[in-house]
Write a protein that holds these residues in place. Structure first.
Motif, mmCIF file in Angstrom:
data_model
loop_
_atom_site.group_PDB
_atom_site.id
_atom_site.type_symbol
_atom_site.label_atom_id
_atom_site.label_comp_id
_atom_site.label_asym_id
_atom_site.label_seq_id
_atom_site.Cartn_x
_atom_site.Cartn_y
_atom_site.Cartn_z
ATOM 1 N N PHE A 295 46.766 40.651 41.227
ATOM 2 C CA PHE A 295 46.397 40.441 42.625
ATOM 3 C C PHE A 295 44.878 40.378 42.804
ATOM 4 C CE2 PHE A 295 50.762 42.035 43.282
ATOM 5 C CZ PHE A 295 51.252 40.922 43.953
ATOM 6 N N GLY A 296 44.137 41.167 42.053
ATOM 7 C CA GLY A 296 42.676 41.113 42.127
ATOM 8 C C GLY A 296 42.155 39.752 41.689
ATOM 9 N N SER A 297 42.696 39.227 40.598
ATOM 10 C CA SER A 297 42.277 37.904 40.107
ATOM 11 C C SER A 297 42.621 36.818 41.118
ATOM 12 C CB SER A 297 42.939 37.596 38.764
ATOM 13 O OG SER A 297 42.518 38.522 37.787
ATOM 14 N N LEU A 298 43.796 36.907 41.701
ATOM 15 C CA LEU A 298 44.216 35.938 42.712
ATOM 16 C C LEU A 298 43.307 36.011 43.943
ATOM 17 C CD1 LEU A 298 46.248 33.784 43.574
ATOM 18 C CD2 LEU A 298 47.696 35.622 44.446
ATOM 19 N N ILE A 299 42.988 37.212 44.384
ATOM 20 C CA ILE A 299 42.102 37.376 45.548
ATOM 21 C C ILE A 299 40.704 36.845 45.238
ATOM 22 C CG2 ILE A 299 40.963 39.102 47.012
ATOM 23 C CD1 ILE A 299 43.601 40.748 46.787
ATOM 24 N N ILE A 300 40.200 37.111 44.040
ATOM 25 C CA ILE A 300 38.884 36.586 43.649
ATOM 26 C C ILE A 300 38.910 35.057 43.680
ATOM 27 C CG2 ILE A 300 37.239 36.340 41.727
ATOM 28 C CD1 ILE A 300 38.014 39.263 40.968
ATOM 29 N N TYR A 301 39.973 34.470 43.181
ATOM 30 C CA TYR A 301 40.114 33.006 43.184
ATOM 31 C C TYR A 301 40.076 32.472 44.616
ATOM 32 C CZ TYR A 301 42.008 28.364 42.251
ATOM 33 O OH TYR A 301 42.189 27.004 42.182
ATOM 34 N N ILE A 302 40.850 33.101 45.506
ATOM 35 C CA ILE A 302 40.905 32.667 46.909
ATOM 36 C C ILE A 302 39.548 32.847 47.584
ATOM 37 C CG2 ILE A 302 41.896 33.223 49.177
ATOM 38 C CD1 ILE A 302 44.538 33.888 47.583
ATOM 39 N N VAL A 303 38.920 34.000 47.369
ATOM 40 C CA VAL A 303 37.596 34.243 47.950
ATOM 41 C C VAL A 303 36.600 33.211 47.424
ATOM 42 C CG1 VAL A 303 35.640 35.872 47.945
ATOM 43 C CG2 VAL A 303 37.937 36.679 48.491
#
Length: 182
Positions: free
Chosen positions: A121-129
Motif C-alpha cells: 500500500f505504501g508503494s501504491l500510494i507513493i506511485y499515486i502521489v
C-alpha cells in the motif's frame, strides 16, 4: 571491538539489511530498464504509464493534455494546450523512490503480514502521489513558467521525499518491531 558490535547490533543490522535490500532492488531496477529497451512501451513500461496517467488526469480536470514520444531522447513530451511543458523521463516514474522506501521498511521490518501490506500500500500510494505531483507540476509550469526551476528542482522533490519520510515515521512509530524483543 566486540563490545561495540554488541552495543550497536541493531544499528548494524539495520544498515546491512537496508544496503542489501537497496542493492538487490537497484540491480533489479537496472535489469528492468535494460529489458525495457526491447519493449513496445517508450521509454519503459512504468514511465510510459506514469506519463499516460498524468495525461488522463490533466484531461479529466479540464486541461487539454497530450503526451507524445520525444523524437530525440528517451522521454515522453508532456504538452498542455499545445504548449510543450516538460519531459517525463525514467526518473519521473517514482520507482527509485519506491526502492528506497521498501529498503527502509524491510530494514525496520515488523510482522510479516503487516510489513508486506505496508510495502504494497505504501508503494501504491507513493506511485499515486507521484502522478499527482507530475500533474500539479505541469499545471504550475503551464501557469508559472518563470518558476520552473524552483518548482521542479526544489518544491516537488521535497514533496515526494517528504511524503516518503512521513510514511517511514508512521511505520517506525506504529508498525515496526523497534523496541520489542524478537
Amino acid at each position: 571491538m566486540k563490545a561495540l558490535i554488541l552495543k550497536y547490533k541493531s544499528v548494524i543490522k539495520f544498515i546491512l539489511t537496508f544496503l542489501v535490500v537497496y542493492i538487490v532492488l537497484s540491480f533489479g531496477y537496472r535489469w528492468y530498464l535494460n529489458a525495457s529497451e526491447d519493449s513496445s512501451y517508450y521509454p519503459d513500461y512504468v514511465t510510459h504509464q506514469v506519463a499516460k496517467q498524468s495525461e488522463l488526469l490533466l484531461n479529466a480536470i479540464g486541461y487539454k493534455a497530450e503526451v507524445v514520444k520525444h523524437p530525440e531522447e528517451l522521454s515522453m513530451k508532456l504538452i498542455i494546450r499545445g504548449k510543450y511543458l516538460a519531459r517525463v523521463v525514467e526518473g519521473c516514474n517514482a520507482l527509485s523512490v519506491i526502492v528506497l522506501f521498501i529498503s527502509f521498511i524491510v530494514a525496520f521490518s515488523g510482522r510479516f503480514k503487516t510489513t508486506a501490506l505496508f510495502l504494497i500500500f505504501g508503494s501504491l500510494i507513493i506511485y499515486i502521489v507521484n502522478v499527482l505531483r507530475i500533474v500539479v507540476l505541469s499545471i504550475g509550469l503551464y501557469h508559472y513558467p518563470e518558476r520552473s526551476e524552483i518548482l521542479h528542482v526544489v518544491i516537488f522533490p521535497a514533496l515526494i521525499y517528504g511524503f516518503v519520510f512521513v510514511l517511514w515515521m508512521l511505520w517506525v512509530n506504529k508498525f515496526s518491531n523497534i523496541g520489542t524483543t524478537k
